[in-house]
Design a protein around this motif. Sequence first.
Motif, PDB file in Angstrom:
ATOM      1  N   GLN A 110       0.499  -1.369  -0.015  1.00 40.45           N
ATOM      2  CA  GLN A 110      -0.691  -0.212  -0.033  1.00 40.45           C
ATOM      3  C   GLN A 110       0.304   1.973   0.051  1.00 40.45           C
ATOM      4  OE1 GLN A 110      -3.698  -0.960  -0.877  1.00 40.45           O
ATOM      5  NE2 GLN A 110      -3.185   1.691  -1.331  1.00 40.45           N
ATOM      6  N   TRP A 111       2.087   0.856   0.137  1.00 43.36           N
ATOM      7  CA  TRP A 111       3.054   1.745   0.473  1.00 43.36           C
ATOM      8  C   TRP A 111       3.353   2.402  -1.066  1.00 43.36           C
ATOM      9  CZ3 TRP A 111       7.605   2.493  -0.532  1.00 43.36           C
ATOM     10  CH2 TRP A 111       8.847   3.307  -0.215  1.00 43.36           C
ATOM     11  N   LEU A 112       4.018   1.812  -1.372  1.00 43.63           N
ATOM     12  CA  LEU A 112       3.959   1.543  -3.170  1.00 43.63           C
ATOM     13  C   LEU A 112       3.223   2.022  -3.965  1.00 43.63           C
ATOM     14  CD1 LEU A 112       6.091   2.349  -4.806  1.00 43.63           C
ATOM     15  CD2 LEU A 112       6.246  -0.267  -5.074  1.00 43.63           C
ATOM     16  N   ALA A 113       2.114   1.621  -3.080  1.00 43.64           N
ATOM     17  CA  ALA A 113       0.630   1.515  -3.872  1.00 43.64           C
ATOM     18  C   ALA A 113       0.224   3.083  -3.846  1.00 43.64           C
ATOM     19  CB  ALA A 113      -0.629   0.317  -3.953  1.00 43.64           C
ATOM     20  N   ASP A 114      -0.169   3.743  -3.181  1.00 45.29           N
ATOM     21  CA  ASP A 114      -0.188   5.326  -3.084  1.00 45.29           C
ATOM     22  C   ASP A 114       0.147   5.926  -4.481  1.00 45.29           C
ATOM     23  OD1 ASP A 114      -2.611   4.753  -1.380  1.00 45.29           O
ATOM     24  OD2 ASP A 114      -1.155   5.197   0.539  1.00 45.29           O
ATOM     25  N   GLU A 115       1.683   5.683  -4.119  1.00 46.50           N
ATOM     26  CA  GLU A 115       2.158   6.650  -5.226  1.00 46.50           C
ATOM     27  C   GLU A 115       2.405   6.442  -6.501  1.00 46.50           C
ATOM     28  OE1 GLU A 115       4.150   9.317  -4.095  1.00 46.50           O
ATOM     29  OE2 GLU A 115       3.529   9.266  -1.985  1.00 46.50           O
ATOM     30  N   LEU A 116       2.433   5.015  -7.041  1.00 45.50           N
ATOM     31  CA  LEU A 116       2.662   4.293  -8.157  1.00 45.50           C
ATOM     32  C   LEU A 116       1.355   4.177  -8.971  1.00 45.50           C
ATOM     33  CD1 LEU A 116       5.052   3.179  -9.744  1.00 45.50           C
ATOM     34  CD2 LEU A 116       4.398   1.017  -8.766  1.00 45.50           C
ATOM     35  N   ALA A 117       0.512   3.835  -8.392  1.00 52.94           N
ATOM     36  CA  ALA A 117      -0.754   3.629  -8.794  1.00 52.94           C
ATOM     37  C   ALA A 117      -1.225   4.681  -9.816  1.00 52.94           C
ATOM     38  CB  ALA A 117      -1.622   3.395  -8.262  1.00 52.94           C
ATOM     39  N   PRO A 118      -1.343   5.940  -9.614  1.00 49.28           N
ATOM     40  CA  PRO A 118      -1.391   6.615 -10.536  1.00 49.28           C
ATOM     41  C   PRO A 118      -0.756   7.090 -11.835  1.00 49.28           C
ATOM     42  CG  PRO A 118      -1.841   7.959  -8.002  1.00 49.28           C
ATOM     43  CD  PRO A 118      -0.745   6.357  -8.715  1.00 49.28           C
ATOM     44  N   TYR A 119      -0.469   6.702 -11.493  1.00 49.55           N
ATOM     45  CA  TYR A 119       1.113   6.428 -13.172  1.00 49.55           C
ATOM     46  C   TYR A 119       0.199   5.748 -14.087  1.00 49.55           C
ATOM     47  CZ  TYR A 119       4.855   9.636 -11.139  1.00 49.55           C
ATOM     48  OH  TYR A 119       5.420  10.645 -10.353  1.00 49.55           O
ATOM     49  N   TYR A 120      -0.332   4.793 -13.528  1.00 46.29           N
ATOM     50  CA  TYR A 120      -0.959   3.104 -14.519  1.00 46.29           C
ATOM     51  C   TYR A 120      -2.182   3.604 -14.469  1.00 46.29           C
ATOM     52  CZ  TYR A 120       3.403   0.769 -14.486  1.00 46.29           C
ATOM     53  OH  TYR A 120       4.789   0.140 -13.479  1.00 46.29           O
ATOM     54  N   LEU A 121      -3.456   4.066 -13.940  1.00 47.36           N
ATOM     55  CA  LEU A 121      -4.564   4.418 -13.387  1.00 47.36           C
ATOM     56  C   LEU A 121      -4.993   5.938 -14.176  1.00 47.36           C
ATOM     57  CD1 LEU A 121      -5.207   1.610 -10.707  1.00 47.36           C
ATOM     58  CD2 LEU A 121      -4.955   1.228 -13.228  1.00 47.36           C
ATOM     59  N   SER A 122      -4.320   6.699 -14.197  1.00 48.58           N
ATOM     60  CA  SER A 122      -5.225   8.155 -14.002  1.00 48.58           C
ATOM     61  C   SER A 122      -4.446   8.637 -14.645  1.00 48.58           C
ATOM     62  CB  SER A 122      -4.693   9.660 -12.799  1.00 48.58           C
ATOM     63  OG  SER A 122      -5.357   8.343 -11.802  1.00 48.58           O
TER      64      SER A 122
END
Length: 246
Positions: A110-122
Motif C-alpha cells: 500500500q505504501w508504494l501503491a499510493d504513489e505508483l498507481a496513478p501513473y498506471y490508472l490516472s
Amino acid sequence: MLEVQSIADSAPSKRVAILQSNYIPWKGYFDLIAMVDEFITYDDMQYTRRDWRNRNKIKTPQGSQWLSIPIKTKGHYFQSIKETEIDGEGWAKQHWRALELNYKRAPYFQWLADELAPYYLSRTWTHLSELNIALIRLICNLLTIKTPLRLSGEFLLDGEKTARLVSICRQTGATHYLSGPSALNYIQPHLFEAHNIVLEWFDYSGYPEYPQLWGPFDHHLSILDLLFNCGPEASRYIQKGITAHA
C-alpha cells in the motif's frame, strides 16, 4: 590489469553517468544514479527491440514474469527512444493488475501503491521515454536519491558513440565518467583520456539479498520488487558501488 577501488576513496570534482531510460529498471540502475553528481538520460539513442527500454521483470508464484509495453515499431526502424510511441492504452491497467496480484501480500504494497498507481490508472502516456523518465524520477524520490537528472536533448550531440559521450561530459564539466559494464564492448577509453576525463567502470556484483516473496531469491527484477518488499528501507539494499579505472 584494472586497479579496483571504492568510489569513496577518490574525491572527483564531478562524476557523470549517461544511460538510456529503461522501464521500471532494476536496483543497479538506481545505484548508479546515486553514485554520480549528475545523471543524463540518453534517449536520443536508437530504440532497440527486445531490450530493457520497454520491459522489465517482476516476481510471481510461478517465477519471474515480463511486463512489456507495446510499442509502435512498424515503419520506424531507426527511431530514437524519445521518438518511440506507445501502442494503445490497455497495457497500463494490465501491468497494474499484475503488480497488484503478485505484490498485494508484500509488507509495503500500500505504501508504494499510493504513489505508483496513478501513473498506471490516472494518466495516459503516448511516448515511452516520457513514461520511463517519470517513473525513474518517482523512484529516485522514494529512494531519496538527490542526483540531478537531465536529458541528452539539452546538449549538443557531437560525433558518434564514445565521442558523443565525451562531448556530453565536457558540456557538463565532468572530470569523471562512470559507465555500466555493458559499454565495455564498444567504448574507446583513449577519447576520454584525450580530454582528461577519468573513465570508471561500475561493478554491479555483491548486492545483499532482501526479504522477497515467492521462492528462491532473484536479483534480476525491477526495483519495484525491492520497494514493495522493503519500502522506506529499500535503499539499505542498494550498495555503494565499486569502480575500476580504465
